[in-house]
Structure formats: structure tokens, C-alpha cells
Motif scaffolding. Structure first.
Motif: not given
Length: 133
Positions: A105-110
Motif C-alpha cells: 500500500t506504500l506510494p511509489y516515493d515511499d
């Protein structure tokens, strides 16, 4: 003989006086006033107040000019700057907190930051193990 002796005495006294003027210690901060054992900077040293007006201070970035004939840039309104500029000092999530979250579920940057920090931590751990053996 006496005349040459007088000339040499005069020249040595002139040289001696010139050396005293040139050889004088001028770089000492407190001079004779400084206390023995003090670590520099007298207690009475207060920050100097600027003689610039508040109006000039609030409209110009002093010290940002790098050109010889240029001027210091003016401060623009916030709407004139890009949005990413205001997020440069935001706190980034540490690796420990990223490990607690679900990777799916993490965004791409994270996710990119998680992979980078996890690899760095693994390399450090392997290097520490190799150093012990």
C-alpha cells in the motif's frame, strides 16, 4: 670611521623602531584585557545590530549575489515559487516506520525510499558481521 659608526647606529635604531611597529601583535582578541585561561570571546560581546532598515531586510536576500556586478535578489511572493520548494524541509518517514507499514500500500516515493534505506541497512549489517570475524 666614527661617521660610519654613527650611520650604522642610526640605521639600526630606525630598523629597530620599524620592526617594533611591524612586529607588533595585532591579532590578539582581548590583548592585555583578556583573562588568563579564558576561551576567547569576552562576556560583553553582544551581537551587533544591523544598520539596514526593516523594509530593505524584508524585501532582499542579502549575500545571495554571486556576480561581481550583480545585485542581491528580491524576495518574491510565495505564489511565484514552485510548490516542491516548500516541501524540502518536511520530515521523511524513517526506515523503522516504513517497515511497520504494508509494502503493497506504500506510494511509489515511499517504496523507493524503503528499498534504498533497507539496502543500506543490510549492507551495514553485513559489513559489521565481516569486521567481527
Amino acid at each position: 670611521m666614527a661617521i660610519s659608526l654613527i650611520k650604522s647606529v642610526r640605521s639600526t635604531t630606525i630598523l629597530k623602531e620599524a620592526f617594533q611597529v611591524v612586529g607588533r601583535r595585532t591579532f590578539a582578541a582581548g590583548g592585555a584585557k583578556a583573562k588568563k585561561g579564558s576561551k576567547g570571546g569576552a562576556a560583553g560581546d553582544a551581537p551587533k545590530t544591523s544598520s539596514l532598515s526593516k523594509e530593505v531586510k524584508s524585501t532582499t536576500v542579502f549575500g545571495a549575489n554571486i556576480l561581481k556586478d550583480g545585485q542581491d535578489p528580491k524576495i518574491l511572493p510565495d505564489s511565484e515559487y514552485p510548490d516542491w520548494l516548500f516541501h524540502l524541509l518536511d520530515k521523511r518517514t524513517p526506515l523503522s516506520e516504513l517497515r511497520r507499514k504494508d509494502i503493497q500500500t506504500l506510494p511509489y516515493d515511499d517504496l523507493k525510499r524503503f528499498v534504498k534505506l533497507d539496502n543500506r541497512a543490510r549492507i551495514k549489517e553485513n559489513n559489521a558481521l565481516k569486521a567481527k570475524t
